[in-house]
Design an enzyme around this catalytic site. Structure first.
Site, mmCIF file in Angstrom:
data_model
loop_
_atom_site.group_PDB
_atom_site.id
_atom_site.type_symbol
_atom_site.label_atom_id
_atom_site.label_comp_id
_atom_site.label_asym_id
_atom_site.label_seq_id
_atom_site.Cartn_x
_atom_site.Cartn_y
_atom_site.Cartn_z
ATOM 1 C CG ASN A 68 7.269 2.341 3.120
ATOM 2 O OD1 ASN A 68 8.468 2.571 3.337
ATOM 3 N ND2 ASN A 68 6.854 1.577 2.129
ATOM 4 C CG ASP A 111 -1.969 12.840 -6.442
ATOM 5 O OD1 ASP A 111 -2.102 11.743 -7.000
ATOM 6 O OD2 ASP A 111 -0.867 13.285 -6.062
ATOM 7 C CG MET A 141 -0.412 0.511 2.518
ATOM 8 S SD MET A 141 -1.700 0.758 3.801
ATOM 9 C CE MET A 141 -2.099 2.494 3.593
ATOM 10 C CG ASN A 142 1.289 4.121 -2.923
ATOM 11 O OD1 ASN A 142 0.978 3.057 -3.426
ATOM 12 N ND2 ASN A 142 1.186 5.258 -3.565
ATOM 13 C CD GLU A 143 -0.349 8.505 -2.321
ATOM 14 O OE1 GLU A 143 0.733 7.958 -2.063
ATOM 15 O OE2 GLU A 143 -0.595 9.044 -3.410
#
Ligand SMILES: *[C@@H]1O[C@H](CO)[C@@H](O)[C@H](O)[C@H]1NC(C)=O
Ligand SMILES: *[C@@H]1O[C@H](CO)[C@@H](O)[C@H](O)[C@H]1NC(C)=O
Ligand SMILES: *[C@@H]1O[C@H](CO)[C@@H](O)[C@H](O)[C@H]1NC(C)=O
Ligand SMILES: *[C@@H]1O[C@H](CO)[C@@H](O)[C@H](O)[C@H]1NC(C)=O
Ligand SMILES: *[C@@H]1O[C@H](CO)[C@@H](O)[C@H](O)[C@H]1NC(C)=O
Ligand SMILES: *[C@@H]1O[C@H](CO)[C@@H](O)[C@H](O)[C@H]1NC(C)=O
Ligand SMILES: *[C@@H]1O[C@H](CO)[C@@H](O)[C@H](O)[C@H]1NC(C)=O
Length: 516
Positions: free
Chosen positions: A321, A177, A41-43
């Site tokens: 992370n 985004d 996962m990221n944001e």
């Protein structure tokens, strides 16, 4: 009685297991933070509360433990503590990945994507097409079943590369985004876009959520006092916040620059300003109150939308992370910071953003140790009989001039992560130099610091969350926050509290074990 006996048996078994298992058999999986059931996962994306359910979407690679095949993973919770993993909400389709974005409730069905029974929930995301020159365009999906399932709008993209090109140095290859919200005074929908390596955001408006018009840029050079080395703005969020102690409300814009944060690399900044539906005019920036976090691991923060007025909180979360696939977890990668409230307050001559862990945490705390009104001198070590790897620790103290208070967590053998407060320079810090495995990335060790003034009664507050592979330290009322990943051995579960260079008076120390 029966349940107690079962608990004792389970405890005995856990103890035995702890002795025989390899040090990282649990793969550093956190106890009270969200992380994927497996893989990357990221944001966070599209954070929204729908009725009594908190929805968490997040950038996920469901197929591998590294960045790629990005789509919106999905989980839900009734309390921001216990999360249920759900199927991917917005998948990769026809090779087009679903990058970061946000959600909003279209209560008036202005998109026309609702049914007569249910106005739709909308999700705005960036489509990334690696096979088509890496094009990034803006897309829409909707849900009419309270966020459970999402349908992509058939006429996507809603903003294509040709429309982006005049407003993006890369010709629309780095526009992404989308943060979208409904602006009541102008009666229009507003979109804020990031532009990859560029130091600007663009603003767009729409009356139907489907056709959009560019209305303004917000560039670094337009913000008085904004340091020019804070570059590569991404993941914008925008909302209004009351200013505590006044009757005023202000617009807030947060985003994640890729470079220029205090510990190096990316981080999250927060601006205040005015907004007329088209143009954000930022208040002059004070670089000392610009960053929401002074640690290495708090990136891509977004806030939950649609939180009922009766609750009224603006709650944010980010990914912990910033080392790509380097951290030494093998079955999962990336975790969500513990959800935090965000408020604004005038303290002394400055206006601060304050963050505190959400109070739901107290429901899963059980007390391990408590100290009141005790003076600690340099020859003493407190808390050395307390053990735990998922902890909520709250310390309030007065400290002698020139003294330093040190709270060590995840202590064992030569390992420890030290949270310090030094009176002489009003500095709160997290020291990861001996925190465990720091070999996985050049930025994994070191000391991260934030300024924290004593309050007007000269009391210092430190609130630390420790969870298996993370520490999040909230200083004062939450004006100084440091969030970092740590990878100690599972047997490093000790604590210590010490003072050097003088004494400290501990008004209170509360150590809780956190378990769901
Ligand atoms: C969800 O909340 C809305 C607005 O409060 C309400 O009208 C609706 O009945 C609720 N739906 C469910 C399934 O609880
Ligand atoms: C939403 O809009 C669509 C298309 O105009 C319409 O079919 C539907 O009935 C509307 N629903 C509501 C609740 O207004
Ligand atoms: C791909 O992008 C580059 C600029 O990044 C541009 O020069 C080139 O024309 C683009 N190619 C296509 C097929 O669009
Ligand atoms: C819906 O319409 C009402 C009445 O015009 C307005 O007050 C409200 O802001 C609108 N909200 C959205 C999300 O369109
Ligand atoms: C806020 O508004 C209330 C009610 O109008 C007023 O009594 C109070 O003085 C105001 N406070 C400030 C700080 O302006
Ligand atoms: C600690 O000291 C404060 C201030 O002197 C006092 O109000 C409080 O009752 C004391 N608490 C305990 C547990 O002794
Ligand atoms: C603050 O003071 C302490 C104690 O003297 C020192 O160890 C630390 O390096 C200082 N921190 C900063 C950021 O100056």
């Amino acid at each position: 009685m029966i349940s107690r006996r079962i608990t004792v048996t389970i405890k005995a078994f856990s103890l035995l297991w702890a002795l025989v298992r390899p040090a990282v058999a649990d793969d550093y999986r956190p106890a009270f933070h969200f992380c994927p059931a497996e893989n990357w996962m990221n944001e966070p994306n599209g954070l929204i509360k729908i009725n009594s359910t908190w929805h968490l979407f997040y950038q996920a690679d469901p197929t591998a433990n590294e960045w790629g095949n990005e789509c919106w993973g999905h989980a839900t919770s009734s309390d921001l503590l216990h999360w249920d993993h759900l199927p991917v909400a917005i998948p990769v389709e026809d090779g087009i990945q679903s990058f970061t974005g946000t959600s909003y409730y279209d209560s008036n069905n202005t998109s026309g994507l609702g049914t007569s029974a249910n106005p739709p929930y909308l999700a705005f995301f960036t489509g990334y097409d690696p096979a088509n020159n890496g094009t990034q365009d803006q897309r829409l999906a909707s849900s009419t079943d309270l966020g459970k399932t999402w349908v992509k709008f058939p006429d996507n993209p809603i903003i294509g590369i040709a429309q982006e090109a005049p407003h993006d140095i890369s010709g629309g290859l780095e526009s992404r985004d989308p943060k979208v919200f409904f602006h009541v005074p102008s009666g229009k929908w507003v979109m804020v876009l990031g532009h990859g390596g560029q130091d600007k955001l663009t603003f767009w408006t729409s009356s139907d959520t489907k056709s959009w018009t560019w209305v303004s840029d917000l560039a670094s050079s337009q913000i008085q006092g904004f340091p020019s080395d804070i570059t590569g703005w991404e993941v914008p969020d925008m909302f209004q916040l009351p200013i505590e102690g006044t009757n005023e409300t202000t617009w807030v814009l947060i985003f994640t620059p890729a470079q220029g944060s205090p510990p190096g690399g990316n981080g999250v900044v927060a601006l205040t300003g005015s907004f007329d539906g088209k143009t954000f005019v930022a208040d002059p920036v004070d670089p000392s109150t610009l960053w929401l976090d002074y640690g290495r691991d708090f990136d891509g923060a977004l806030s939950w939308e649609n939180v009922p007025e009766s609750d009224g909180r603006r709650i944010i979360a980010a990914v912990m992370n910033s080392y790509g696939s380097s951290p030494p977890t093998t079955t999962w990668k990336g975790l969500l910071s513990f959800p935090r409230t965000l408020t604004l307050k005038q303290i002394g001559s400055k206006q601060y953003f304050l963050q505190q862990p959400v109070t739901e945490l107290s429901k899963v705390d059980s007390s391990l140790a408590s100290i009141q009104n005790q003076t600690i001198t340099p020859d003493q070590t407190l808390l050395s009989s307390v053990h735990g790897t998922s902890l909520d620790i709250r310390v309030a103290f007065h400290i002698d001039s020139g003294a330093t208070l040190s709270l060590a967590v995840r202590k064992g053998g030569s390992e420890q992560t030290v949270i310090r407060y030094s009176q002489s320079n009003s500095t709160l810090s997290v020291d990861r130099t001996a925190s465990g495995d720091i070999s996985y990335d050049p930025a994994a060790g070191g000391v991260h610091s934030a300024q924290l003034a004593q309050d007007n009664t000269e009391l210092v507050h430190i609130w630390a969350l420790v969870d298996t592979c993370s520490v999040e330290v909230f200083g004062g009322q939450g004006e100084a926050v440091i969030s970092d990943l740590i990878f100690p051995s599972s047997t490093s579960d000790g604590l210590s509290l010490e003072v050097t260079g003088g004494t400290a008076t501990l008004q209170s120390v509360e150590v809780y074990s956190v378990s769901l």
